[in-house]
Scaffold this active site. Structure first.
Site, short mmCIF file in Angstrom:
data_model
loop_
_atom_site.label_atom_id
_atom_site.label_comp_id
_atom_site.label_asym_id
_atom_site.label_seq_id
_atom_site.Cartn_x
_atom_site.Cartn_y
_atom_site.Cartn_z
N LYS A 182 0.74 -1.23 -0.12
CA LYS A 182 0.03 -0.04 0.01
C LYS A 182 0.79 1.28 -0.06
CE LYS A 182 -2.14 2.75 3.12
NZ LYS A 182 -2.03 4.21 2.42
N GLU A 257 9.64 0.97 10.92
CA GLU A 257 10.61 2.17 10.75
C GLU A 257 9.73 3.37 11.25
OE1 GLU A 257 12.27 5.26 9.65
OE2 GLU A 257 12.30 4.48 7.57
N CYS A 291 12.89 11.02 8.04
CA CYS A 291 12.78 10.56 9.49
C CYS A 291 14.05 10.59 10.16
CB CYS A 291 12.19 9.02 9.28
SG CYS A 291 13.36 7.94 8.25
N GLU A 388 8.78 15.57 16.57
CA GLU A 388 9.46 15.49 15.14
C GLU A 388 8.59 16.50 14.18
OE1 GLU A 388 10.43 12.27 12.00
OE2 GLU A 388 8.69 11.93 13.31
#
Length: 488
Positions: A182, A257, A291, A388
């Site tokens: 996906k 992750e 990331c 973040e």
């Protein structure tokens, strides 16, 4: 050649080597983040489409199937042919990626080349996956086999969509698994084009399937009882939901992750210009949508002021604009939601007392562009230092000693990556061995290669991708013991 008018050929679901409409007939738009305009309408998959794809994948995974009958070396040749086709169509794919994601055309080409490198790296493993013979007790001949786990679900993000396809496809195909992928709803177009190339390469029916959709499509993959493993790259919040959903069904294997708030430490003895440039690229590459971005830049007090001046100047000179323009260094954020989130964090930085050295505003009057932004005098209690941001916002913090900065870096809930600039090898090794992070870079940053495992400590994830370690989540280990009539 860069072409903003690239024709979009593939917009449906890819199941059993065919492009098909979704069962519901629903579609959703994918948007060009450089101008906010629709590129195309894409088929929207649902649980019913996931069920159909899983059945096709199960058939492809039967012991008597064409896929399972391939020798490892033949599987490797197939993967290399796949990489060759991606490389052949690199310009087309780069145009699609830049349209759908917004990154510069050159950055898209870079991602595509690294994707080819990753597929070729794992193609080399196909005939080298083997077990061991074991000197077990009881007059037994014992050995292990490493077998593909089966049908795997893979859910990838929008920031490096082509690259993430190779990170997921490479080890799964090398192991002999079959795939339900996906892509992110923001960037489905490159995955669909690559799916078409997988058919051209000769992958048998059902080995690779691509289901576009939103969160409910990903949830259907995580929950499906006939999917044996799910790999997810994305936010911590969604990663936890994926893990929870997987545990409620068949206790499938999960690799995650997730996010990061990665420290880059610059000691007084470092080469200042090299450190400033690495810190700049470490946070502003891909418009900060990375990331493992160097989102907390720690600079030792002796060079702090000089570093801030140089960092601010470099940010002000960074060239922002459409990814199809020449020499562009920074494109737009992916969508309105991310644009709004980043602008909110910039306001947090101002209100919390950080010093705005550069940027801080929208760039241009259309699309989702943000000026490269630099804050100095950032402290650990500020939101921009704790959370973040996932955008082009550099936070520069001051520290006195190496021991102090290691302690501060390790207080984070994240642990994806870290870096240090110093000419003292003892300080570099102390930091590398003490910091809680899955990747540590010395006098460089974001040096990710197919050969080096990548993943996080703490809430930055579970498991590793890339390297030999990236294969393990896609393999089951079987022990076989045979009673011998006598010792030989």
């Amino acid at each position: 050649m860069a072409n903003p008018a690239q024709e979009i050929k593939f917009t449906k679901l890819f199941i059993n080597n065919e492009f098909v409409d979704s069962q519901s007939g629903k579609t959703f738009p994918t948007i060009n983040p450089a101008n906010g305009k629709k590129i195309a309408d894409v088929s929207e998959g649902s649980k019913e489409d996931v069920d159909i794809a899983v059945k096709a994948a199960q058939k492809a995974f039967e012991l008597s199937s064409e896929w399972r009958s391939l020798d490892g070396s033949a599987r490797g040749k197939l993967m290399n042919r796949f990489a060759d086709l991606i490389e052949r169509d690199a310009n087309i794919l780069a145009n699609i990626e830049t349209l759908d994601n917004g990154k510069s055309f050159d950055d898209s080409l870079f991602d595509i080349q690294m994707s080819c490198d990753t597929l070729r790296y794992y193609a080399g493993f196909c005939d080298k996956i083997h077990g061991n013979s074991i000197p077990s007790d009881g007059n037994m001949f014992s050995y292990t086999r490493k077998e593909p786990i089966g049908v795997v679900g893979q859910i990838i993000p929008w920031n490096y969509s082509i690259l993430m396809i190779s990170w997921k496809f490479g080890p799964a195909l090398a192991a002999g698994c079959v795939i339900i992928l996906k892509p992110a709803q923001q960037t489905p177009l490159s995955a669909l084009y690559i799916a078409a190339l997988s058919k051209e390469a000769g992958f048998p029916n059902g080995v690779i399937n691509v289901i576009n959709g939103y969160g409910d499509t990903g949830s259907a993959i995580a929950a499906h009882p006939d999917i044996q493993k799910v790999a997810f790259t994305g936010s911590i919040k969604v990663g936890k939901l994926v893990m929870e959903t997987a545990a409620k069904t068949n206790l499938k294997k999960v690799s995650l992750e997730l996010g990061g708030k990665s420290p880059l430490v610059v000691l007084d003895d470092a080469n200042l210009d090299d450190a400033v440039e690495a810190a700049h690229n470490g946070i502003f590459s891909n418009a900060g949508q990375n990331c493992c971005a160097a989102s907390k830049t720690y600079v030792q007090e002796g060079i702090y002021e000089k570093f801030v001046l140089k960092a601010a100047e470099m940010a002000r000179n960074r060239k922002v604009g459409s990814g199809f323009e020449k020499d562009i260094q920074q494109g737009p954020q992916i969508d309105q939601a991310m644009f709004d989130r980043i602008m909110t964090f910039i306001e947090y930085g101002k209100s919390d007392g950080a010093t705005l050295e550069a940027g801080g505003k929208r760039w241009g009057n259309e699309g989702y562009f943000i000026e490269p932004t630099v804050f100095s005098n950032v402290t650990e209690d500020m939101k921009i230092a704790q959370e973040e941001i996932f955008g082009p916002v550099q936070s520069i913090l001051k520290f006195k000693t190496l021991d102090e900065v290691i302690q501060r870096a390790n207080k984070s809930d994240f642990g994806l990556a870290a870096g240090i600039f110093t000419n003292n090898i003892n300080d570099a090794m102390k930091f590398a061995h003490s910091v809680q992070a899955g990747s540590v870079w010395v006098n460089t940053y974001d040096a990710v290669t197919p050969q080096t495992p990548f993943g996080g400590y703490k809430q930055s994830g579970i498991g590793r991708e890339l390297g030999m370690e990236g294969l393990e989540p896609y393999l089951e280990v079987k022990s076989v013991s045979i009673k011998l009539p006598a010792k030989y």
